[in-house]
Design an enzyme around this catalytic site. Sequence first.
Site, mmCIF file in Angstrom:
data_model
loop_
_atom_site.group_PDB
_atom_site.id
_atom_site.type_symbol
_atom_site.label_atom_id
_atom_site.label_comp_id
_atom_site.label_asym_id
_atom_site.label_seq_id
_atom_site.Cartn_x
_atom_site.Cartn_y
_atom_site.Cartn_z
ATOM 1 N NE ARG A 117 11.843 20.314 -11.859
ATOM 2 C CZ ARG A 117 11.686 19.334 -12.753
ATOM 3 N NH1 ARG A 117 10.492 19.046 -13.214
ATOM 4 N NH2 ARG A 117 12.727 18.660 -13.206
ATOM 5 C CB SER A 118 14.988 26.092 -15.594
ATOM 6 O OG SER A 118 15.522 24.781 -15.642
ATOM 7 N NE ARG A 122 15.249 26.308 -19.852
ATOM 8 C CZ ARG A 122 16.128 25.378 -19.571
ATOM 9 N NH1 ARG A 122 16.082 24.225 -20.201
ATOM 10 N NH2 ARG A 122 17.034 25.564 -18.657
ATOM 11 C CB THR A 142 -0.219 28.387 -1.788
ATOM 12 O OG1 THR A 142 -1.088 27.835 -0.800
ATOM 13 C CG2 THR A 142 -1.053 28.956 -2.923
ATOM 14 C CD GLU A 144 1.331 32.453 -4.715
ATOM 15 O OE1 GLU A 144 2.513 32.220 -5.019
ATOM 16 O OE2 GLU A 144 0.958 32.663 -3.562
ATOM 17 C CD GLN A 163 14.462 24.594 -8.809
ATOM 18 O OE1 GLN A 163 15.221 23.652 -8.686
ATOM 19 N NE2 GLN A 163 14.604 25.504 -9.765
#
Lengths: 221, 451
Positions: A117-118, A122, A142, A144, A163
């Site tokens: 997810r952005s 960030r 899974t 990572e 996501q």
Amino acid sequence: MSALSKKAIEERLSATDFKRLTVSPILDRRQIGPSSIDLRMGNVVMVAKAGGQSHVEPAVYKKVKDHDCVRYKQQKHERVDIPFGKPFLLHPGTLALVPTLEWVHLPVDLQGIVTARSSWAREGLNIATATIVNPDYRGIITLELANFGEIPIELYPGLRLAQIAFYVLEDAPTEGYDGQFKMSFEPAAGDISQDDDYFIPVKENKEKSATCSDGSDGCVV
Amino acid sequence: MRPVDFLKNECENLLSVLDQTLRYDYGLEGSREFYEECGQRLEYIQASLELVDPTNTHIVRELAVNLEFLSELVCRIERSSLGEYSWPFVEEFKEISKALCTEKRVLKDRVVTRVPNVHVIAEGGLHTYSIYSDANKQLSKRRIFIIEFPRTLKHYVLFHTILGHEMGHAIYNIPLIQNELDEIFIENFVKASPVFKDQPTVVQWLYSEAAPQEVKARLNHLKTEHSIDHDDFFFAHADYDAWLQEFLCDFIGLLMFGPSFLGAVCHLLYSNDPLGRQVNEEHPLTGIRANTLLLAAESLGYTEWKFDQSVQPAVDAFWKDVYEKQETDPWFKVISKEAVKNTVNKLQAFLASFPKTLYQAPDPENINHLVHQILDRCPPVGYKFTPEGPQYRHVDFRDIIFAGWIAQSQPGSTIKFSDINRLCEHGIMQQVSIEKMLENPKKSEDNKKAA
């Protein structure tokens, strides 16, 4: 190949035929975005033991039932169970395998693509690899996780970290497809040399393998 | 070195080992409570060793026994790694354990509540399900219960219901509860049984002509190999009180886990006694326990529960499997159904005062949904996505396990028993997150609005 919209995702989630998509449980309807579903962190973390091995050794995956090879695989990660409400600190440069809280089953005509997810990206949190989830896959996914930032990140089970977007496959098999995947309940290291044995050189007998500290030929193939 | 000096030295060793246990974290709540309790007990023993007269062998021996017990407790910490037992099940079971085993003491003008310290370990062996109750009142600030799981059955939550029986043993060690249980059980079960009312009657029944061949063979073996005959059967071989306690704990397990407990009993007990006719020192014959449990299940109305027609054949198959264990030989009829009914009803009323302890009749719609999720190879939880949006339900973890037993009985299903167990274990873990969401009024309301 076309991506599923929110409406199409919701239709798939509530379908009752072979086209049904399962993502269970979705704890918040807002997890479903315009073209993806947010995935939450599960309760297990597998962290690579920094001091465990000198390097990643594909040769150990060639032999299955050998003491040193099994030990290499078993000791490669440290498993940590984390209940809800308890934190896990992901340090910079650390790679951790975590399962999603959600159980996912893709119908035979859908492929999933998992990304970070952005908002988390960030902060330096990266979902490193294995972005493709194949049709008919069944189980946890899974993730990572890697911390690309310079300060540790505190993570809690249940947080939405990733996501998944869905794509319809062309010429997909229809009902009656015999799935190739076993159910996956928790993250595990993959087999990096599967079907590529012939590219891994046979080591001389008695040669000390990187994973055999006692000088035995246990891991020499 | 004098014995007292040796013990002082051992205290130092134990303190060092206790500190070393903190190299790892154990249990979801960490190890603080266990560490502090053990540390306080060690301090008490150390202080006593400083004060004791070294020639007072009686007290020195008593302190040695306490130290040895404490040493066992400390070493068990290290065998309790989270990865070696099913923590989703354990967390739910701990809630019941704490509700049942919290002790209240009236001290002058105030009531002191002692919540037990529940610790979990994994051990080898198929039949290692047990709960060690800490009976050392002198040393303990908080009672320690150690729940032991078989390491190999880590994910087999359907079998873990057998711990309901072990919990019976654990609470029987709490004096106040023991008194209540004894009163109910002796009055309603023991006195009402034509066989178990006293030791001579049990012996007469065991050694009767009508006893099954396997029983006669075993008793004959005891006589020829160990010179144990009917006169000294309960003196030299078996324990009458332990036999009775087994029946009592079976009832407690059944009340705690419902039909799932019967499923576990029928699989686990018969795995090392396939005919259910072994004469054991501390356990009555498995066949008799199964018969008695079936009477109890009927009395509690379990066998009458009706479910959706898509699930009912599996429920019927489950009960058929259980009834196959029933011994029809009249010799096995040791108590009337009425007496069993009286006993379980009284026990049910007593246990009802402890929150979360009793298994309640499940909502058929819940069970239907959970079973279909399992058969669809999805962890069973109180969640489904409908055209109107996601829907959530409260689900007791015991309903998930019962659904697992039903799913494994589903005619024609190819899903493996091990997979059913893992799905149920995963479902128990996921349900915790759903309950957390449902407990949060804002989140719950948001979801309703979004739908």
